[in-house]
Design a protein around this motif. Sequence first.
Motif, PDB file in Angstrom:
ATOM      1  N   VAL A  42       0.844  -1.202   0.000  1.00 20.68           N
ATOM      2  CA  VAL A  42       0.000   0.000   0.000  1.00 20.68           C
ATOM      3  C   VAL A  42       0.878   1.250   0.000  1.00 20.68           C
ATOM      4  O   VAL A  42       1.847   1.346   0.765  1.00 20.68           O
ATOM      5  CB  VAL A  42      -0.933   0.002   1.229  1.00 20.68           C
ATOM      6  N   LEU A  44       0.526   5.658  -0.081  1.00 20.01           N
ATOM      7  CA  LEU A  44      -0.318   6.851  -0.056  1.00 20.01           C
ATOM      8  C   LEU A  44       0.464   7.999   0.550  1.00 20.01           C
ATOM      9  O   LEU A  44       1.480   7.817   1.211  1.00 20.01           O
ATOM     10  CB  LEU A  44      -1.622   6.602   0.709  1.00 20.01           C
ATOM     11  N   LEU A  54      -9.409   6.908   4.584  1.00 16.58           N
ATOM     12  CA  LEU A  54      -9.108   5.515   4.282  1.00 16.58           C
ATOM     13  C   LEU A  54     -10.373   4.716   4.523  1.00 16.58           C
ATOM     14  O   LEU A  54     -10.835   4.577   5.662  1.00 16.58           O
ATOM     15  CB  LEU A  54      -7.969   5.020   5.176  1.00 16.58           C
ATOM     16  N   LYS A  62      -7.731  -1.417   7.289  1.00 18.49           N
ATOM     17  CA  LYS A  62      -7.681   0.001   7.633  1.00 18.49           C
ATOM     18  C   LYS A  62      -7.012   0.236   8.986  1.00 18.49           C
ATOM     19  O   LYS A  62      -6.071   1.020   9.111  1.00 18.49           O
ATOM     20  CB  LYS A  62      -9.097   0.597   7.660  1.00 18.49           C
ATOM     21  N   VAL A 241      -8.925   7.002  -0.183  1.00 21.96           N
ATOM     22  CA  VAL A 241      -8.236   5.759  -0.530  1.00 21.96           C
ATOM     23  C   VAL A 241      -9.183   4.614  -0.181  1.00 21.96           C
ATOM     24  O   VAL A 241      -9.587   4.468   0.975  1.00 21.96           O
ATOM     25  CB  VAL A 241      -6.913   5.605   0.242  1.00 21.96           C
ATOM     26  N   LEU A 243      -9.891   0.723   0.265  1.00 22.67           N
ATOM     27  CA  LEU A 243      -9.117  -0.464   0.584  1.00 22.67           C
ATOM     28  C   LEU A 243     -10.032  -1.683   0.668  1.00 22.67           C
ATOM     29  O   LEU A 243     -11.121  -1.612   1.225  1.00 22.67           O
ATOM     30  CB  LEU A 243      -8.412  -0.253   1.926  1.00 22.67           C
ATOM     31  N   ARG A 247      -5.577  -4.324   0.003  1.00 24.35           N
ATOM     32  CA  ARG A 247      -5.051  -3.740  -1.244  1.00 24.35           C
ATOM     33  C   ARG A 247      -5.866  -2.508  -1.622  1.00 24.35           C
ATOM     34  O   ARG A 247      -7.082  -2.484  -1.447  1.00 24.35           O
ATOM     35  CB  ARG A 247      -5.102  -4.759  -2.378  1.00 24.35           C
ATOM     36  N   ILE A 248      -5.193  -1.520  -2.171  1.00 23.77           N
ATOM     37  CA  ILE A 248      -5.884  -0.316  -2.633  1.00 23.77           C
ATOM     38  C   ILE A 248      -6.643  -0.636  -3.913  1.00 23.77           C
ATOM     39  O   ILE A 248      -6.075  -1.137  -4.886  1.00 23.77           O
ATOM     40  CB  ILE A 248      -4.888   0.833  -2.861  1.00 23.77           C
ATOM     41  N   GLN A 251      -7.981   5.329  -5.550  1.00 22.68           N
ATOM     42  CA  GLN A 251      -7.736   6.521  -4.746  1.00 22.68           C
ATOM     43  C   GLN A 251      -7.701   7.735  -5.654  1.00 22.68           C
ATOM     44  O   GLN A 251      -7.438   7.633  -6.851  1.00 22.68           O
ATOM     45  CB  GLN A 251      -6.454   6.408  -3.932  1.00 22.68           C
TER      46      GLN A 251
END
Length: 557
Positions: A42, A44, A54, A62, A241, A243, A247-248, A251
């Motif tokens: 991840v 950001l 998030l 998270k 973002v 999640l 995994r993202i 975003q």
Amino acid sequence: MTTAINIKTVSADAANLPILEIRNLAVGYRGNQGFQRVVHDVSLLVRPGEVVALVGESGSGKTTMAQAVIGLLAENGRLEGGAIRLNGTDISGWSQKQLDTIRGRQISLIPQDPTTSLNPVKTIGAQVAEVLQIHRQGSRAEIDARVIELLTRVGLSQPELRAKQYPHELSGGMRQRVLIAIAVALRPALIIADEPTSALDVTVQKRILDLIDELRREYGTAVLLVTHDLGVAADRANHIVVLKGGRIQEQGPIAEVLASPRCEYTRKLLADAPSLGKTRSAFRVRSRPIVGPDDAIVVENLVQDFALGGKRDVFRAVDGVSFTVQRGTTHAIVGESGSGKTTAARSIVGFQKPTSGRVFVDGTEVTTLRGENLRRLRKTIQLVYQNPFASLDPRQTIFQIVEEPLLNFDPLPREDRARKVHAILDRVDLPQSVLTRRPHALSGGQRQRVAIARALVLDPQVLVLDEAVSALDVTVQAQILELLDELQQALGLTYLFISHDLAVVRQISDTVSVLHNGRQVDGGPVEDVFQRPGSAYTRELISAIPGQRNANQHSFQ
């Protein structure tokens, strides 16, 4: 200490440098099967004065990310790769002693659960003062004054009294505000807010989020906002973002993501969010089965007093509340923390005898029941508590927790009990694999679903839900609400829904009572109350519902 000073210097000298930079972060937990990775590569950025939301469902990673950033992973957790840079300095390999120099001063955490985050044997004032004492922020008198100032600023009434009280003497919302006061005490450069308002009513939520916004604007504080409430994210963040499974998924700027989500998962989150434009769900437009013309719940002039120490000193928590709930419908009780919602619910369920007034459930006067008759009432009316962490026995497996009501009331053969337990787990969308686990091994959302399953396994006629979906992410919340509606449609169940989330109340309820300081200030069909509120207090509640701001009107420049 030298490293912490370097961080502060970098922050002052490099205005364009991100406060927080996460690069290719990987986190795992050690279990019976070895290490299992739960956060996967991840990345950001959070810049000065920016709010990054998030968002994702329970178990998405998270909270693990939030804990990793501040160095508070569980003992069996570890960073498996990547970097965590605070003002350009990689702190991912720092010891706890090094991290202690920046916690509170440079970076702070607002945790999700106030029940387990406050010390039960220390006063509120002592716990707020602790962070000031650790970082030597003045004399004792100066710290005491700052404590009162902080408690006042986060919206606690009678702050001098609250400072002398212990956590168990405060409501859940009040305890959450204490945690926020601790987090903002030293005006840190970065606040990690892990579901900071999930347990708060909308007016206090707005006040707290406004406070965080105020600090952000005044001091350039950055916020990493972990939330399942997309309405809050839409109102408060300028970057989001998404999640899932560590995994993202997506975003970008909040306005762009809300207007044109590229990912199917994001589109589902938005569709399930009750505060983002949905005033009536798909299931609310279907006709409900009404089993007969009689009322399942009748409350007449309910009064509940509590002694304050002396025989003549009493606190009136509920003051003359009356309403009826037709069989097969949903009635909501809404109001701020301390308004009397839960106290009224406990009187209706029969957990406490009212000072005066009468309560009828399914034709039976609850206030006259004693002994075995009162115990048998539990099969007719069940209560789902607000906090599943406290209401589930940590020593029992999930199977034992869900099975227990059947052992108490239904003398079924073991095989039949097992079938009912397995079936109800399917209904609340929990995998059968959780049956052998204990509550601590489940996420907050999973624990709440277990609590709901335990209440539903007896097929009660009336279900009292005390903030039963407030801790759930929007996707699971939508599934639970849909489940409750399906059961109501099929069985003619009656729900008494206690909630601070007016968006959910409007979505699922037929009728509503608004409580303020123990009194009912509004009531009637839910759409009438929302469209034509009869009191200033109700209008304030409605105006504080998150998700009402125009996504294009963010002022985060």
